[in-house]
Write an enzyme that holds these catalytic residues in place. Structure first.
Site, PDB file in Angstrom:
ATOM      1  CG  HIS A 171      -0.415 -34.941  19.089  1.00 22.81           C
ATOM      2  ND1 HIS A 171      -0.575 -36.137  19.769  1.00 22.81           N
ATOM      3  CD2 HIS A 171      -1.455 -34.869  18.215  1.00 22.81           C
ATOM      4  CE1 HIS A 171      -1.631 -36.764  19.304  1.00 22.81           C
ATOM      5  NE2 HIS A 171      -2.191 -36.016  18.360  1.00 22.81           N
ATOM      6  N   GLY A 190      -4.574  -1.963   5.255  1.00 21.68           N
ATOM      7  CA  GLY A 190      -3.787  -3.099   4.765  1.00 21.68           C
ATOM      8  C   GLY A 190      -4.378  -4.445   5.156  1.00 21.68           C
ATOM      9  NE  ARG A 191      -5.523  -3.778  11.431  1.00 23.66           N
ATOM     10  CZ  ARG A 191      -4.877  -2.619  11.470  1.00 23.66           C
ATOM     11  NH1 ARG A 191      -3.751  -2.459  10.790  1.00 23.66           N
ATOM     12  NH2 ARG A 191      -5.334  -1.610  12.184  1.00 23.66           N
ATOM     13  CD  GLU A 212       9.707  -6.099   6.729  1.00 23.57           C
ATOM     14  OE1 GLU A 212       9.387  -4.969   6.275  1.00 23.57           O
ATOM     15  OE2 GLU A 212       9.710  -6.379   7.934  1.00 23.57           O
ATOM     16  CE  LYS A 233      -3.635   2.202   2.668  1.00 17.49           C
ATOM     17  NZ  LYS A 233      -4.422   2.147   3.894  1.00 17.49           N
ATOM     18  CD  GLU A 275      -0.854  -4.127  11.786  1.00 15.24           C
ATOM     19  OE1 GLU A 275      -1.575  -4.115  10.777  1.00 15.24           O
ATOM     20  OE2 GLU A 275       0.385  -4.249  11.735  1.00 15.24           O
ATOM     21  CE  LYS A 314       6.613  -0.447   9.768  1.00 18.03           C
ATOM     22  NZ  LYS A 314       5.513   0.068   8.977  1.00 18.03           N
TER      23      LYS A 314
HETATM   24  O1  F6P Z   1       3.981  -2.575   9.703  1.00 18.95           O
HETATM   25  C1  F6P Z   1       2.639  -2.881   9.682  1.00 18.95           C
HETATM   26  C2  F6P Z   1       2.020  -2.601   8.348  1.00 18.95           C
HETATM   27  O2  F6P Z   1       1.888  -1.230   8.173  1.00 18.95           O
HETATM   28  C3  F6P Z   1       0.675  -3.291   8.190  1.00 18.95           C
HETATM   29  O3  F6P Z   1      -0.363  -2.609   8.750  1.00 18.95           O
HETATM   30  C4  F6P Z   1       0.594  -3.462   6.714  1.00 18.95           C
HETATM   31  O4  F6P Z   1      -0.361  -4.414   6.348  1.00 18.95           O
HETATM   32  C5  F6P Z   1       2.018  -3.893   6.406  1.00 18.95           C
HETATM   33  O5  F6P Z   1       2.805  -3.113   7.274  1.00 18.95           O
HETATM   34  C6  F6P Z   1       2.457  -3.732   4.984  1.00 18.95           C
HETATM   35  O6  F6P Z   1       2.343  -2.408   4.541  1.00 18.95           O
HETATM   36  P1  F6P Z   1       2.416  -2.050   3.003  1.00 18.95           P
HETATM   37  O7  F6P Z   1       1.263  -2.672   2.318  1.00 18.95           O
HETATM   38  O8  F6P Z   1       2.356  -0.548   2.971  1.00 18.95           O
HETATM   39  O9  F6P Z   1       3.718  -2.565   2.473  1.00 18.95           O
END
Ligand code: F6P
Length: 519
Positions: free
Chosen positions: A371, A254-255, A199, A193, A340, A480
């Site tokens: 288990h 995002g979620r 990452e 987003k 979150e 971050k």
């Molecule tokens: O760090 C948390 C977060 O902001 C989430 O809320 C989000 O889903 C995820 O990182 C990824 O964000 P993006 O879609 O901006 O890469």
């Protein structure tokens, strides 16, 4: 007024103190409910009629009906970020969407449909003319968990397009995702987003370098990289061709974004019609939320019962027990969705709250968990509540496996309910743990949509009842920022001091180990 000052909250506190709980399941007041192909049973919950009445009063006193209306019509309910929350519009039919977003959703859906058709019918080909056979989805958090959960739930090993998910920053993930790929037949979908997530940017750069090294052709990127983002500028700067960008909007968290272009790998792997069924199943739940009376409203009741367990019975965690291998990722997905969203300690006005909000959510794939951590559930001394999730009809031919799987699910729920009142203290099992059982008629795109929307809307209702904003996540920013400061010390260009002293000594150890392993 804070929730604790509401008359119903105080009445619930008194009822819980007076142990106004049913002594056995027959006295439990909460009904079983069905929405579409999903059936939820609350009869193992410890909610008596007086408790249920006060929970419903709490919903009224918290003005939950107004809040539901505000969400579904697109009011700015994410106050800390000044945004509406309109993921429900993505899964509604065009004519039922709020006017402000109806047309942009439609336009983007048409672009997506055209792209999906082109890839699935082999009109869109790789740079050497071969058809696309492999998709790599690069994204993390809300830009990853929903698509991978749904892909694992609904895909088959025989599908013509297979999807690999690359989320983790750890270079082993990139190594494992890339090593067996054929660049001529692979399509990378970068989903972010913000287009600013470490990452995703690193994995996308690594994938791009890997691709260019093998093709030696920068222009070939056009046929092999697409992105889903609300930051079109950053994606274009990264080298994504403009026409390969699909939009996300700031009114989709995002979620909560599976229903948008974030679901592109699913559309590609399963086809448009299946994805439309996922949306339809979720929309059915939204309609139920909007119209069912609270006493028969599944997400509202789930939210209220959760509040009773956490705030009045002291449940310290929610265990999600997926008795359906295809939903193995559900605990991880719900962990992000619920914690979150509602892992907060200030209310919507910025005041520190004086009551528990969302506890730890954990769980696993069953019967494997039996288990492993079920010992703690049965004989540990922490209070918890659990959701059991299973399907009535499996998609395999091993009927006896399915019968035993369901027998185990019901057995675990009974053990948590009744325990074992033996005189041997080593074998004593206390029981009395409240649980909910959710059964899907079968796991289909439609029932999966209903299930995920059920949890989304439950989370929304709990946020209202706790008076917190479920749609921001400021707490993730600190880590971050700190990583940005620590990275130069790992790279050896700077030393950390003061609060960074422990990190610096660990970095010294890491550097000395890596030197000795290379010398
Ligand atoms: O760090 C948390 C977060 O902001 C989430 O809320 C989000 O889903 C995820 O990182 C990824 O964000 P993006 O879609 O901006 O890469």
């Amino acid at each position: 007024m804070t929730p604790t000052e509401l008359p119903a909250w105080q009445a619930l506190a008194n009822l819980a103190k007076g142990h106004a709980e049913p002594s056995d399941s027959t006295a439990t007041a909460t009904p079983s409910l069905r929405v579409g192909g999903l059936f939820a049973d609350f009869s193992r919950q410890l909610v008596s009629q007086p408790v249920l009445s006060e929970l419903l009063a709490l919903a009224q006193q918290s003005k939950l009906a107004d809040a539901i209306q505000a969400q579904l019509t697109g009011e700015t309910i994410n106050q800390s970020e000044g945004r509406a929350v309109l993921h429900s519009a993505l899964r509604a039919p065009h004519q039922a969407r709020p006017a402000a977003v109806a047309d942009i959703i439609e336009t983007e859906s048409e672009r997506l449909a055209a792209f999906v058709t082109a890839v699935r019918t082999n009109q869109w080909r790789g740079y050497t003319g071969k058809a696309i056979r492999q998709i790599v989805h690069i994204g993390i958090g809300g830009s990853h968990l929903g698509p991978e959960l749904a892909y694992r739930a609904l895909s088959k090993p025989t599908d013509p397009l297979q999807v690999t998910f690359l989320a983790n920053l750890d270079g082993h993930a990139a190594r494992d995702a890339l090593h067996a790929l054929d660049p001529e037949t692979t399509l990378f979908i970068v989903v972010s987003k913000s287009f600013n997530t470490l990452e995703t940017r690193m994995n996308a750069s690594t994938a791009r370098s890997w691709f260019i090294e093998r093709t030696g052709d920068l222009n070939a990127i056009e046929q092999h990289f697409v992105a889903v983002t609300s930051n079109l500028e950053a994606a274009a700067e990264f080298g994504m061709p403009k026409e390969n960008l699909f939009a996300m909007w700031d009114w989709v968290g995002g979620r909560y974004s599976l229903w948008s272009a974030v679901g592109l790998p699913l559309m590609l792997a399963l086809g448009e019609a299946e994805f439309a069924q996922l949306l339809a199943g979720a929309h059915e739940l939204d309609q139920h939320l909007a119209h069912a009376p609270f006493a028969e409203n599944l997400p509202v009741l789930m939210a209220l019962i959760g509040i009773y367990n956490y705030n009045f019975r002291g449940a310290e965690s929610l265990a999600v027990l997926a008795y359906e291998r295809r939903l193995a990722l559900l605990p991880d997905y719900l962990q992000q969705l619920e914690t979150e969203s509602n892992g907060k300690s200030v209310d919507r006005d910025g005041n520190t709250v004086n009551y528990p909000t969302m506890p730890v959510l954990w769980g696993g794939e069953e019967s494997i968990g039996q288990h492993s951590f079920h010992q703690l559930l049965h004989q540990g001394n922490r209070s918890f509540t659990a959701d059991f999730i299973g399907t009535c009809v499996p998609d395999h031919e091993f009927a006896d496996h399915h019968d035993w799987q369901l027998a185990n699910m019901l057995a675990q729920a009974e053990a948590m309910q009744f325990g074992d009142d033996t005189e041997d203290p080593q074998r004593f099992v206390a029981g009395n743990h409240p649980t909910t059982t959710i059964l899907l008629d079968a796991l289909t795109p439609h029932t999966l949509g209903t299930l995920l929307a059920l949890y989304e809307q439950k989370v929304f209702c709990q946020g209202i009842l706790w008076n917190i904003n479920s749609f921001d996540q400021w707490g993730v920013e600190l880590g971050k920022k700190l990583a940005d400061g620590i990275y130069p010390a790992i790279a050896g260009t700077q030393r950390l001091q003061n609060k960074g002293a422990t990190s610096q000594s660990l970095i010294d150890h890491i550097i000395s180990q890596s030197r000795s392993s290379t010398s």
